[in-house]
Motif scaffolding. Structure first.
Motif, short mmCIF file in Angstrom:
data_model
loop_
_atom_site.label_atom_id
_atom_site.label_comp_id
_atom_site.label_asym_id
_atom_site.label_seq_id
_atom_site.Cartn_x
_atom_site.Cartn_y
_atom_site.Cartn_z
N THR A 197 5.81 12.81 -17.44
CA THR A 197 6.01 13.88 -18.43
C THR A 197 4.76 14.14 -19.27
OG1 THR A 197 6.96 12.23 -19.95
CG2 THR A 197 8.49 13.52 -18.59
N GLN A 198 3.79 13.24 -19.23
CA GLN A 198 2.56 13.44 -19.98
C GLN A 198 1.53 14.27 -19.21
OE1 GLN A 198 1.16 9.55 -21.07
NE2 GLN A 198 2.93 9.12 -22.40
N THR A 199 1.81 14.58 -17.94
CA THR A 199 0.89 15.40 -17.15
C THR A 199 1.11 16.88 -17.47
OG1 THR A 199 2.47 15.45 -15.31
CG2 THR A 199 0.80 13.71 -15.29
N SER A 200 0.21 17.71 -16.99
CA SER A 200 0.21 19.14 -17.36
C SER A 200 1.49 19.86 -16.96
CB SER A 200 -0.99 19.83 -16.72
OG SER A 200 -0.97 19.66 -15.31
N ASP A 201 1.98 19.62 -15.76
CA ASP A 201 3.17 20.32 -15.27
C ASP A 201 4.35 19.39 -15.06
OD1 ASP A 201 1.95 22.85 -15.18
OD2 ASP A 201 0.97 22.32 -13.29
N GLY A 202 4.29 18.20 -15.64
CA GLY A 202 5.42 17.28 -15.52
C GLY A 202 5.73 16.94 -14.08
N TYR A 203 6.98 17.03 -13.72
CA TYR A 203 7.40 16.66 -12.37
C TYR A 203 6.86 17.61 -11.30
CZ TYR A 203 10.54 12.98 -13.96
OH TYR A 203 11.04 11.82 -14.49
N ASN A 204 6.38 18.78 -11.70
CA ASN A 204 5.81 19.74 -10.74
C ASN A 204 4.30 19.58 -10.59
OD1 ASN A 204 8.26 21.04 -10.12
ND2 ASN A 204 8.14 22.23 -12.03
N THR A 205 3.72 18.58 -11.22
CA THR A 205 2.28 18.36 -11.12
C THR A 205 1.92 17.94 -9.71
OG1 THR A 205 2.15 17.69 -13.43
CG2 THR A 205 0.32 17.03 -12.01
N TYR A 206 0.90 18.58 -9.16
CA TYR A 206 0.43 18.28 -7.80
C TYR A 206 -0.46 17.04 -7.86
CZ TYR A 206 -1.58 19.06 -3.15
OH TYR A 206 -1.97 18.93 -1.84
N ILE A 207 -0.15 16.04 -7.04
CA ILE A 207 -0.87 14.77 -7.14
C ILE A 207 -1.92 14.58 -6.07
CG2 ILE A 207 1.09 13.65 -8.24
CD1 ILE A 207 1.76 12.34 -5.59
N GLY A 208 -2.02 15.49 -5.11
CA GLY A 208 -3.05 15.38 -4.09
C GLY A 208 -2.66 14.42 -2.98
N GLU A 209 -3.38 14.52 -1.87
CA GLU A 209 -3.08 13.71 -0.70
C GLU A 209 -3.29 12.23 -0.99
OE1 GLU A 209 -4.31 13.37 4.04
OE2 GLU A 209 -5.15 14.93 2.76
N ASP A 246 0.86 -1.18 0.00
CA ASP A 246 0.00 0.00 0.00
C ASP A 246 0.90 1.23 0.00
OD1 ASP A 246 -2.08 1.76 0.14
OD2 ASP A 246 -2.52 1.41 2.26
N SER A 247 1.24 1.71 -1.19
CA SER A 247 2.21 2.80 -1.32
C SER A 247 1.57 4.12 -0.92
CB SER A 247 2.72 2.88 -2.75
OG SER A 247 3.35 1.68 -3.11
N PHE A 248 2.11 4.74 0.12
CA PHE A 248 1.58 6.02 0.58
C PHE A 248 2.36 7.16 -0.07
CE2 PHE A 248 1.37 9.69 3.36
CZ PHE A 248 0.01 9.78 3.58
N LEU A 249 1.62 8.08 -0.67
CA LEU A 249 2.23 9.27 -1.27
C LEU A 249 1.76 10.50 -0.51
CD1 LEU A 249 1.76 8.43 -5.06
CD2 LEU A 249 3.79 8.05 -3.64
N PHE A 250 2.64 11.46 -0.35
CA PHE A 250 2.33 12.68 0.38
C PHE A 250 1.70 13.71 -0.55
CE2 PHE A 250 5.81 10.63 2.62
CZ PHE A 250 5.38 10.66 3.93
N ALA A 251 0.91 14.59 0.03
CA ALA A 251 0.34 15.68 -0.76
C ALA A 251 1.49 16.57 -1.25
CB ALA A 251 -0.64 16.50 0.09
#
Length: 720
Positions: free
Chosen positions: A593-605, A555-560
């Motif tokens: 890289t296919q997201t809107s802001d690349g590595y700076n894209t906010y992924i949410g909590e 269960d991989s936890f990612l931070f906001a």
């Protein structure tokens, strides 16, 4: 001799009885009722101790070969948990020949007063030292005592100035208004003096209040950070005992309550005490007999406060516990909102939270009712003093001496007395409400200090021996249980060579995850050792160990935050080139890289906007960015579709080359390329070998593989 005592409350005939079952270190089991010993035998004479929930009561009985089951005692259902612990301890002795006891046995009753203990805390709410815990809370203010002392000393200026106003008014009434003499300039001078006093006093008070509040806010911040740091340095056992909602409330809400108490107590006690002393001295100077009349109700008030103190403390602690329960429910519901909605259980969760909040409100309502019944009469008793001053003082103004009160009294003197009554009764009224305030605050103090005093099972290392983490991991006779008498791992001896990939295999609950938890030193073994390069993990600094270890959980936890922030969590000083390299190695670079802001894209909590495969790839990138010597994979590809699993497995095969890897996988086929497989059964090592060797052996691993293959064929046949 160490003992474990189970206190039961029913006899065999179901009548109330105060009894004790005692298991001793030598294996003896004895039953006592009062001062009498009913029977005694040894655990070696039985095969198992069993607890069973019956109708209206619980049963604790033992089994022996060739004999009927023997009932030892009955008990009400409140003792079910303790009876279960008793059976586990006895059964551990039967199976292992040695006794193991809880390190900290949970107290059911206070040893001093005999009242039931609250399950969430380890001290009695009636017996703990309120003065001692207050001193400890105030001790956090020591680094800021200079600012606090200066602000309080300068704060005396406005207090002295405020105390002068009644003297001005007395002079005005006695010399100008009551005889109706004097000129407007004299009256204007007195009024101007009172205005000047107020302006200067308010200005000084504003400055001193800012300094004082700044210092007390810093005290709260220190306490909050200190408590949070204690949590971070603790072993996982603390988090297993406390709910997230409970811990969050202790760090945030309870520290704020302590701050309000420390800041208000520091300000109000000095204010009220100083005002009380000055007012008392002035009133004694003008009329000592009338002054003593003011204190006639005080002994009654003090007696009442002492009488009801313990009752209010227990009630406010009960209110706190139910509030913590509401927080825990709310935390769980919000955290698992996707599960709630997917099962359509919104209404059920609303009802669950509603029941908890209604209970919380009911306890609060009961407290307020009791408060309204007990303390207004105390306030009324104090009001009797005001009535006596007005009655006796008014008589003396109109008629002169009365009874033992001799001499004439001017109108200005009576006005002076009535104005200073506020400074006299103000502290007393504050004392009436003080128990309620202190009861609420000391409860919060106990909760916070419990966290601070809870000793971590992971002992700090004074002189760490930080050897290179080259991947040589050795489990040497490891026994471990979250309770020592309930072992999860039994005599585990496994040697993992540098660069070797080891797969941990077995049914659920056999201790696979526990083995990797011990390797990461989230816990320490009860007995035995885990070594890296022949050095015990307990002699290696935890920071050094974790810097050289990467982990990917099921269960991989990612931070906001952004993709970039989540990946560099494994190595805060990583360069952007290292982030890209880790992402490519984990097959995560393309979708990022296919997201809107690349590595700076906010992924949410929690990364809720990402798929399971995307979250898992980010977790892999986070684990390998620091190029760890040891890589731990805990079900890293479970719960994924075949295509996603294949992509992730490809990246895992690439990053595990030449790196010591300990892997757990639900699908045994993913471990076929492991150098060796360790098969666990009932907490012990059942088999060790390669995939081919174990299949040829046709033991437990062979049965597991065949069972999975058969299950896969059934799913293919049914289209599952």
């Amino acid at each position: 001799m160490k003992q474990f005592i189970f206190e039961y409350d029913l006899g065999i005939d179901m009548n109330p009885l105060d009894g004790k079952l005692i298991f001793a270190e030598d294996g003896s089991i004895s039953n006592h009722a009062g001062d009498s010993e009913l029977f005694r035998f040894f655990a070696s004479e039985i095969t198992e101790a069993v607890v069973k929930a019956g109708v209206g009561c619980g049963l604790l009985f033992v089994k022996a070969e060739g004999k009927d089951d023997r009932i030892l005692c009955r008990f009400t259902m409140t003792g079910l948990k303790q009876a279960g612990e008793f059976c586990k301890i006895v059964n551990f002795f039967i199976n292992n020949g040695t006794a193991a006891f809880p390190e900290k046995e949970e107290k059911r009753y206070c040893e001093e007063c005999g009242r039931p203990m609250v399950s969430e805390i380890n001290v009695c709410v009636f017996c703990y030292s309120k003065l001692g815990i207050m001193k400890r809370a105030l001790g956090f203010a020591k680094p800021y005592m200079k600012q606090i002392t200066i602000s309080q000393l300068f704060g005396l200026i406005p207090r002295i100035l405020f105390m002068l106003s009644p003297l001005f008014i007395r002079h005005l009434v006695n010399n100008f208004l009551e005889p109706r003499t004097g000129v407007w300039s004299d009256i204007l001078l007195i009024a101007g003096g009172m205005l000047a006093i107020r302006v200067v006093a308010d200005a000084v008070q504003i400055v001193t209040a800012r300094v004082f509040n700044k210092a007390t806010i810093a005290v709260t911040n220190d306490l909050r950070v200190h408590t949070y740091a204690k949590l971070q340095g603790h072993s996982m056992s603390l988090f297993a005992k406390r709910t997230p909602g409970d811990l969050i409330r202790r760090i945030m809400d309870d520290t704020s309550t302590i701050n309000e108490f420390v800041s208000d107590l520091g300000r109000w006690i000095v204010d009220l005490f100083f005002n009380f002393v000055i007012a008392f001295a002035i009133l004694l100077y003008f009329n000592w007999q009338l002054t003593l009349l003011v204190f006639l109700p005080v002994p009654i008030v003090i007696f009442a406060l002492r009488r009801f103190w313990g009752v209010m403390m227990a009630r406010f602690e009960r209110h706190w516990r139910q509030g913590s329960r509401c927080n825990s429910i709310l935390h769980d519901i919000i955290k698992g909102i996707r599960t709630v909605k997917s099962f359509g259980n919104e209404e059920r969760e609303i009802a669950k939270f509603s029941r908890a909040t209604r209970r919380h409100a009911k306890i609060g309502e009961e407290n307020e009712i009791l408060w309204s019944l007990l303390f207004p009469p105390i306030g009324f008793i104090m009001g009797v003093g005001e009535f006596l001053i007005l009655f006796v003082g008014g008589w003396m103004v109109l008629n002169g001496s009365w009874w033992i009160f001799s001499g004439d009294l001017l109108i200005g003197d009576l006005v002076l007395f009535t104005m200073y009554l506020g400074f006299i009764y103000g502290p007393l009224r504050w004392m009436v409400h003080f128990p309620r305030w202190l009861a609420n605050t000391t409860t919060s103090m106990v909760k916070v200090f419990e966290v601070l005093d809870d000793e971590s099972e992971l002992k700090p290392i004074s002189s760490p021996h930080n050897v290179p983490i080259t991947g040589n991991v050795h489990y040497d006779g490891v026994f471990f249980g979250y309770k020592s008498y309930e072992p999860v791992l039994k005599n585990i001896t496994v040697d993992i060579k540098p660069g070797e990939m080891i797969g941990l295999v077995g049914k659920s609950g056999v201790g696979k995850s526990t083995m990797i938890n011990l390797a990461m030193r989230l816990y320490d073994p009860n007995t035995g050792k885990i070594k890296i390069n022949d050095t015990d993990l307990r002699d290696i600094d935890s920071d050094h160990l974790h810097e050289n270890m990467g982990v990917v959980f099921q269960d991989s936890f990612l931070f906001a935050g952004s993709f970039y922030e989540n990946i560099v969590y494994g190595k805060p000083d990583a360069t952007f080139e290292e982030v890209i390299a880790a992402s490519k190695a984990a097959n995560a670079h393309d979708f990022i890289t296919q997201t809107s802001d690349g590595y700076n894209t906010y992924i949410g909590e929690g990364g809720q906007n990402l798929s399971g495969g995307e979250r898992q790839r980010l977790s892999i990138a986070r684990a390998i960015i620091k190029n760890p010597d040891i890589l731990i994979l805990d079900e890293a590809t479970s719960s994924l579709d075949v295509e996603t699993e294949a992509s992730i497995q490809e990246s895992l095969n690439r990053i595990t080359q030449g790196r010591t890897t300990i892997a757990i996988a639900h699908r045994l086929s993913t471990l076929r390329n492991a150098d060796r497989l360790v098969v666990l059964a009932e907490g012990g090592v059942e088999e060790v070998g390669t995939h081919a060797e174990l299949l040829k052996k046709k033991g437990m691993y062979y049965n597991l593989v065949m069972a999975q293959r058969q299950n896969s064929r059934k799913q293919e046949t049914t289209g599952g």
